[in-house]
Scaffold this motif. Structure first.
Motif, PDB file in Angstrom:
ATOM      1  N   ARG A 140     -43.982  13.313  -7.495  1.00  7.52           N
ATOM      2  CA  ARG A 140     -42.887  12.531  -8.087  1.00  7.52           C
ATOM      3  C   ARG A 140     -41.681  13.446  -8.336  1.00  7.52           C
ATOM      4  O   ARG A 140     -40.540  13.044  -8.169  1.00  7.52           O
ATOM      5  CB  ARG A 140     -43.379  11.851  -9.370  1.00  7.52           C
ATOM      6  CG  ARG A 140     -42.432  10.835  -9.982  1.00  7.52           C
ATOM      7  CD  ARG A 140     -42.776   9.386  -9.618  1.00  7.52           C
ATOM      8  NE  ARG A 140     -41.744   8.471 -10.090  1.00  7.52           N
ATOM      9  CZ  ARG A 140     -41.817   7.158 -10.052  1.00  7.52           C
ATOM     10  NH1 ARG A 140     -42.854   6.553  -9.555  1.00  7.52           N
ATOM     11  NH2 ARG A 140     -40.838   6.417 -10.496  1.00  7.52           N
ATOM     12  N   THR A 324     -40.677  -5.173   1.152  1.00  4.75           N
ATOM     13  CA  THR A 324     -39.331  -5.755   1.143  1.00  4.75           C
ATOM     14  C   THR A 324     -39.243  -6.866   2.198  1.00  4.75           C
ATOM     15  O   THR A 324     -38.678  -7.939   1.939  1.00  4.75           O
ATOM     16  CB  THR A 324     -38.290  -4.656   1.453  1.00  4.75           C
ATOM     17  OG1 THR A 324     -38.572  -3.530   0.640  1.00  4.75           O
ATOM     18  CG2 THR A 324     -36.883  -5.138   1.197  1.00  4.75           C
ATOM     19  N   ALA A 383     -45.621  -8.774  -3.688  1.00  3.14           N
ATOM     20  CA  ALA A 383     -46.113  -7.987  -2.552  1.00  3.14           C
ATOM     21  C   ALA A 383     -47.148  -6.946  -2.972  1.00  3.14           C
ATOM     22  O   ALA A 383     -48.166  -6.767  -2.305  1.00  3.14           O
ATOM     23  CB  ALA A 383     -44.928  -7.331  -1.846  1.00  3.14           C
ATOM     24  N   ALA A 456     -42.940  -7.224 -11.310  1.00  2.00           N
ATOM     25  CA  ALA A 456     -43.552  -7.185  -9.974  1.00  2.00           C
ATOM     26  C   ALA A 456     -43.458  -5.822  -9.292  1.00  2.00           C
ATOM     27  O   ALA A 456     -44.125  -5.580  -8.289  1.00  2.00           O
ATOM     28  CB  ALA A 456     -42.939  -8.258  -9.080  1.00  2.00           C
TER      29      ALA A 456
HETATM   30  C1  HEM Z   1     -40.083  -5.762  -2.740  1.00  2.00           C
HETATM   31  C2  HEM Z   1     -40.341  -4.493  -2.547  1.00  2.00           C
HETATM   32  C3  HEM Z   1     -41.380  -3.673  -3.284  1.00  2.00           C
HETATM   33  C4  HEM Z   1     -42.389  -4.057  -4.139  1.00  2.00           C
HETATM   34  C5  HEM Z   1     -42.762  -5.458  -4.581  1.00  2.00           C
HETATM   35  C6  HEM Z   1     -43.075  -2.854  -4.575  1.00  2.00           C
HETATM   36  C7  HEM Z   1     -44.128  -2.833  -5.487  1.00  2.00           C
HETATM   37  C8  HEM Z   1     -44.721  -1.681  -5.969  1.00  2.00           C
HETATM   38  C9  HEM Z   1     -45.760  -1.644  -6.967  1.00  2.00           C
HETATM   39  C10 HEM Z   1     -46.368  -2.869  -7.655  1.00  2.00           C
HETATM   40  C11 HEM Z   1     -46.083  -0.346  -7.165  1.00  2.00           C
HETATM   41  C12 HEM Z   1     -47.170   0.198  -8.115  1.00  2.00           C
HETATM   42  C13 HEM Z   1     -48.469   0.395  -7.353  1.00  2.00           C
HETATM   43  C14 HEM Z   1     -49.596   0.952  -8.208  1.00  2.00           C
HETATM   44  O1  HEM Z   1     -49.364   1.540  -9.257  1.00  2.00           O
HETATM   45  O2  HEM Z   1     -50.768   0.811  -7.794  1.00  2.00           O
HETATM   46  C15 HEM Z   1     -45.253   0.448  -6.284  1.00  2.00           C
HETATM   47  C16 HEM Z   1     -45.286   1.820  -6.192  1.00  2.00           C
HETATM   48  C17 HEM Z   1     -44.572   2.543  -5.257  1.00  2.00           C
HETATM   49  N1  HEM Z   1     -43.608   2.068  -4.388  1.00  2.00           N
HETATM   50 FE1  HEM Z   1     -42.970   0.179  -4.231  1.00  2.00          FE
HETATM   51  N2  HEM Z   1     -42.478  -1.784  -3.949  1.00  2.00           N
HETATM   52  C18 HEM Z   1     -41.433  -2.229  -3.169  1.00  2.00           C
HETATM   53  C19 HEM Z   1     -40.561  -1.463  -2.415  1.00  2.00           C
HETATM   54  C20 HEM Z   1     -40.646  -0.106  -2.245  1.00  2.00           C
HETATM   55  C21 HEM Z   1     -39.739   0.706  -1.483  1.00  2.00           C
HETATM   56  C22 HEM Z   1     -38.478   0.172  -0.769  1.00  2.00           C
HETATM   57  C23 HEM Z   1     -40.201   1.989  -1.524  1.00  2.00           C
HETATM   58  C24 HEM Z   1     -39.624   3.224  -0.907  1.00  2.00           C
HETATM   59  C25 HEM Z   1     -38.370   3.364  -0.594  1.00  2.00           C
HETATM   60  C26 HEM Z   1     -41.394   1.985  -2.347  1.00  2.00           C
HETATM   61  C27 HEM Z   1     -42.169   3.086  -2.629  1.00  2.00           C
HETATM   62  C28 HEM Z   1     -43.155   3.111  -3.614  1.00  2.00           C
HETATM   63  C29 HEM Z   1     -43.846   4.328  -4.011  1.00  2.00           C
HETATM   64  C30 HEM Z   1     -43.663   5.712  -3.392  1.00  2.00           C
HETATM   65  C31 HEM Z   1     -44.723   3.969  -5.061  1.00  2.00           C
HETATM   66  C32 HEM Z   1     -45.662   4.888  -5.846  1.00  2.00           C
HETATM   67  C33 HEM Z   1     -44.929   5.355  -7.091  1.00  2.00           C
HETATM   68  C34 HEM Z   1     -45.780   6.246  -8.001  1.00  2.00           C
HETATM   69  O3  HEM Z   1     -46.991   6.033  -8.103  1.00  2.00           O
HETATM   70  O4  HEM Z   1     -45.190   7.138  -8.625  1.00  2.00           O
HETATM   71  N3  HEM Z   1     -41.640   0.697  -2.773  1.00  2.00           N
HETATM   72  N4  HEM Z   1     -44.414  -0.388  -5.565  1.00  2.00           N
END
Ligand code: HEM
Length: 528
Positions: A140, A324, A383, A456
């Motif tokens: 991170r 997305t 999602a 979300a």
């Molecule tokens: C509508 C679009 C998106 C939704 C609904 C979404 C949803 C989520 C959710 C619910 C988590 C938590 C997962 C967990 O803790 O088990 C997450 C984590 C993450 N998402 Fe997204 N995401 C989206 C778009 C994106 C985009 C555009 C990127 C990158 C540019 C991204 C990169 C990540 C990363 C790297 C994590 C892990 C973060 C961490 O644990 O520190 N996501 N996302």
């Protein structure tokens, strides 16, 4: 001899039955007898995950299939699942305060992502999504600085450019009506181009054909195939790739092509890094440059191995485009269904941006109705649908009493128990949303982009790092598209909109939750 064999079978069967009874009783104790399903299989491991949702198996898809009655059935926002044959015992919750206790991460946490649940995320190497503890903090720390305002400005600019490119390449410039049998064809391409370009500087564009003139598969096509066959790649042994089956061979070629592309990109970026260091010049501050710099770093607190570098590139490409793209497809489906809401969104776009110029980042905070439509679509099709955690030590959980009853109950949670935050359950929980089954973007008007009431993208320190990236891209693209085109559902002969909604606006579950193929027609808006 025969008697001996029979005795052996009886003894083995008895041991098996006793072991399952003991397992079941221990499972009941692990969830503190919280009411719930008593079934053969845990829904997130084989074979329960791949079997359909029926009265005797809940299956992977049950949070969606039973979104209106699963929690009501047990009169609680959390229930247990205790399998007597295969899998651990665990708790599913639709209460975000229970969720906060397990998903926050941090060094004091008693809950981590279980290894089996992260396996599908580790195909290319350790990464930010799968990592835990100090490894997560390191990842991170490396990635965090890349998500800043210059990135969001770049996302906006690139999305505008890509919209214009799409209109040209799809041949829409001279059309008044464009029919798209599955709008995901557009949204997946858009989302991959934007994440590829803005986070990694990859040379993707809208018109690149699936196969290049030299007969090779394009990198964009390879990425699409790798994403589509991801779950297969996780479980298939290596020898399967020798089978002469067309799609398996395509998947193999796609993996090889991508691995080569990544190696070349990493080598190029390392060269640029060294040149920047020797010329005292500046290397880009995109996510890829940050990852390559961390790979070359001497500082142990920031150093990423080659596998971690590649693991993060892949996870960002996938996490950053599938989610997305699915949400944009759902938004367009809802726009087609609810003409009045679409007109309302259109009027606000015209009020703020007018008809002639491209929207700017200054317009972005004022485009509240576009943002609200996107939020509401994501609420209805979250999602990131499951957040799976496991107690890594004996601990407790505080479970609020059902709506209408004050207080909460603290239950012991032994090491190894799984707690699953069911995002569909959260987004359809009447405690948080009145009439959760209804598409009502107005519930998000006046809610700030940063607000935690929009859950979300998860909450707390492990909240989605790409939240603002996804919203910026989506608001920009929807603003351009909805200003120029009216969206209509393509109905089958004799079909009503309600029937279309039931047929089309249903969930498709793979790694993320999306909507089934959305067939829409774009009708050019005439200027008054
Ligand atoms: C509508 C679009 C998106 C939704 C609904 C979404 C949803 C989520 C959710 C619910 C988590 C938590 C997962 C967990 O803790 O088990 C997450 C984590 C993450 N998402 Fe997204 N995401 C989206 C778009 C994106 C985009 C555009 C990127 C990158 C540019 C991204 C990169 C990540 C990363 C790297 C994590 C892990 C973060 C961490 O644990 O520190 N996501 N996302």
């Amino acid at each position: 001899m025969q008697a001996n064999t029979t005795n052996l079978i009886i003894a083995a069967s008895s041991i098996f039955v006793i072991s399952r009874v003991v397992k079941f009783i221990n499972g009941l104790k692990a969830v503190n007898y919280l009411p719930g399903y008593r079934i053969p299989f845990w829904p997130l491991c084989l074979p329960g995950a791949v079997l359909p949702t029926t009265w005797w198996n809940v299956g992977m898809a049950f949070p969606w299939r039973r979104r209106f009655d699963a929690y009501r059935q047990f009169n609680n926002e959390s229930f247990s699942i205790v399998p007597w044959l295969v899998g651990p015992a665990g708790i599913y919750t639709s209460n975000i305060d229970v969720g906060r206790q397990v998903i926050a991460g941090g060094h004091k946490t008693s809950f981590i992502k279980p290894e089996e649940a992260s396996q599908s995320l580790l195909l290319w190497g350790m990464n930010l999504v799968a990592a835990e503890g100090d490894t997560w903090r390191k990842h991170r720390r490396v990635m965090g600085p890349a998500f800043n305002n210059s990135l969001y400005n770049l996302v906006w600019e690139r999305t505008l450019q890509t919209y214009h490119e799409m209109v040209r390449a799809e041949g829409w410039a001279d059309k008044d009506i464009a029919e798209v049998p599955a709008v995901q064809k557009l949204t997946f391409k858009l989302a991959l181009l934007i994440i590829g370009h803005c986070a990694f500087g990859f040379p993707f564009d809208w018109s690149t054909p699936a196969n290049l003139s030299d007969g090779l598969m394009s990198v964009q096509e390879a990425l699409r195939i790798v994403a589509d066959t991801h779950m297969f790649s996780v479980i298939a042994p290596k020898w399967v790739y020798k089978l002469p089956i067309k799609w398996i061979q395509e998947s193999r070629i796609a993996h090889e092509q991508l691995a080569k592309f990544m190696r070349d990109q990493v080598a190029d970026r390392k060269q640029a890094l060294h040149a920047a260091q020797s010329d005292k010049g500046a290397l880009g501050r995109d996510a890829f440059s940050m990852l390559v710099a961390a790979n070359e770093s001497e500082n142990e607190k920031l150093k990423l191995s080659d596998q971690e570098l590649i693991g993060n590139v892949f996870i960002m490409l996938f996490a950053g485009h599938e989610t997305t793209a699915h949400t944009l497809a759902a938004t367009l489906g809802f726009m087609g269904l609810y003409e009045d809401i679409q007109e309302d969104v259109f009027r606000q776009i015209v009020d703020i941006v007018g008809l002639d110029r491209d929207p700017t980042m200054e317009d972005y905070p004022k485009l509240t109705k576009v943002t609200a439509a996107f939020y509401e679509s994501l609420r209805m099709f979250p999602a990131g649908h499951l957040m799976i955690r496991e107690a890594c030590e004996d601990t407790t959980l505080s479970i609020p009493n059902p709506v209408g009853q004050e207080g909460s109950e603290t239950i012991p949670v032994p090491k190894g128990t799984q707690v699953v935050v069911d995002m569909v359950g959260v987004q359809y929980n009447p405690r948080y949303f009145k009439e959760p089954e209804k598409f009502k973007p107005s519930r998000w008007e006046g809610v700030s982009n940063e607000s935690e009431s929009f859950t979300a993208f998860s909450v707390g320190p492990r909240m989605c790092i790409g939240r603002k990236f996804a919203i910026t891209e989506s608001v920009c693209w929807l603003t351009m598209l909805l200003r120029e085109w009216r969206v209509e559902p393509i109905l089958q002969p004799g079909e009503t909109k309600e029937q279309w909604q039931r047929r089309v606006m249903d969930a498709k579950l793979v790694l993320t939750l999306g909507v089934a193929d959305v067939p829409v027609r774009f009708v050019r808006r005439t200027r008054a």
